[in-house]
Design an enzyme around this catalytic site. Structure first.
Site, PDB file in Angstrom:
ATOM      1  N   HIS A  50     -17.267  -8.978  44.074  1.00 28.08           N
ATOM      2  CA  HIS A  50     -17.873 -10.086  43.331  1.00 28.08           C
ATOM      3  C   HIS A  50     -17.255 -10.203  41.943  1.00 28.08           C
ATOM      4  CE1 HIS A  50     -21.456 -12.711  42.368  1.00 28.08           C
ATOM      5  NE2 HIS A  50     -21.027 -12.409  41.154  1.00 28.08           N
ATOM      6  N   GLU A  51     -17.219  -9.100  41.224  1.00 26.27           N
ATOM      7  CA  GLU A  51     -16.695  -9.133  39.855  1.00 26.27           C
ATOM      8  C   GLU A  51     -15.182  -9.336  39.837  1.00 26.27           C
ATOM      9  OE1 GLU A  51     -18.571  -9.470  37.427  1.00 26.27           O
ATOM     10  OE2 GLU A  51     -20.467  -8.919  38.361  1.00 26.27           O
ATOM     11  N   HIS A  54     -14.434 -13.031  40.157  1.00 25.95           N
ATOM     12  CA  HIS A  54     -14.583 -13.762  38.895  1.00 25.95           C
ATOM     13  C   HIS A  54     -13.315 -13.638  38.041  1.00 25.95           C
ATOM     14  CE1 HIS A  54     -18.668 -14.991  39.358  1.00 25.95           C
ATOM     15  NE2 HIS A  54     -19.209 -13.797  39.217  1.00 25.95           N
TER      16      HIS A  54
END
Length: 246
Positions: A50-51, A54
């Site tokens: 997820h990170e 980003h």
């Protein structure tokens, strides 16, 4: 994911109370403790990707901030927030260490608002894609593993690990699409709002933080997102069953 801009102390006090209460429940229930241990790989995978998503999306748009801070990495240690990780393990939702980005560095081919929306949606979208990929692995495992292995202890653990990883990724992805700060959904929503609505939203951001905290501590957030989680889960597993004929 999360990017707290209001009083952290209030949040951390609430989190501490929730963690103490939840740990007490786990300590008195061996089955829940086993479930907690099985969820660790899924949590690490979900938060890390997820990170990373980003940071990678921001990088592709022209911003090197995440790269310069060493966040374009799939090493879980680069992305785990201690409290956020505990919350995801114990309460089913949480966060990773926020990836810093600088929208002024984004390509001028799109507005900064659209750039922020793209970077924000990259995290939840990656979680949904991961859920589908692990569902395919799950389907292949069920289809091609022998019956004896499937019902063995090792086979049952593998099935549980895969199922838990699918569920955690869907939960994390959907949770972050709630259109309230500090969640990704708030930035994804902005480009679609009329000008005056955008201004009102930004001027009253603190109110939405409070709404989010209320939804969070009362567990209403789980009630709100459960239909979406169930819909996505059903869709993914239905497609998987069709592909493998299971």
């Amino acid at each position: 994911m999360f990017n707290f801009s209001f009083d952290r102390r209030m949040i951390y006090i609430i989190i501490a109370i929730m963690i103490i209460a939840t740990v007490t429940q786990y300590a008195t229930s061996p089955d829940r403790l086993i479930g907690l241990l099985v969820s660790v790989p899924g949590v690490l995978i979900a938060i890390t990707f997820h990170e990373f998503a980003h940071g990678y999306a921001a990088y592709k748009l022209g911003d090197n901030t995440a790269k310069n801070e060493g966040r374009l990495s799939l090493n879980p240690l680069d992305h785990l927030d201690p409290i956020g990780t505990l919350m995801l393990l114990l309460a089913g939702f949480g966060w990773g260490k926020p990836v810093h980005v600088n929208p002024t560095n984004y390509t001028r081919k799109i507005s900064m608002e659209k750039g922020e929306a793209i970077v924000s949606v990259a995290g939840p979208l990656t979680n949904i894609v991961l859920a589908f990929l692990f569902a395919l692995i799950y389907g292949a495992f069920i289809k091609f593993a022998s019956f004896e292995f499937l019902i063995s202890t090792v086979g049952q653990i593998i099935k549980l690990l895969l199922a838990t990883t699918i569920a955690i990724n869907i939960g994390l992805g959907v949770f972050n699409l709630i259109p309230l700060p500090p969640l990704d959904g708030s930035k994804i929503m902005i480009p679609f709002l009329p000008y005056h609505a955008k201004q009102w939203f930004r001027n009253n951001e603190q109110i939405f933080y409070i709404i989010f905290v209320v939804l969070w501590i009362t567990n209403l957030a789980s009630v709100i997102i459960s239909p979406a989680i169930n819909w996505i889960s059903t869709g993914i597993m239905t497609i998987t069953a069709m592909i493998f004929g299971i």
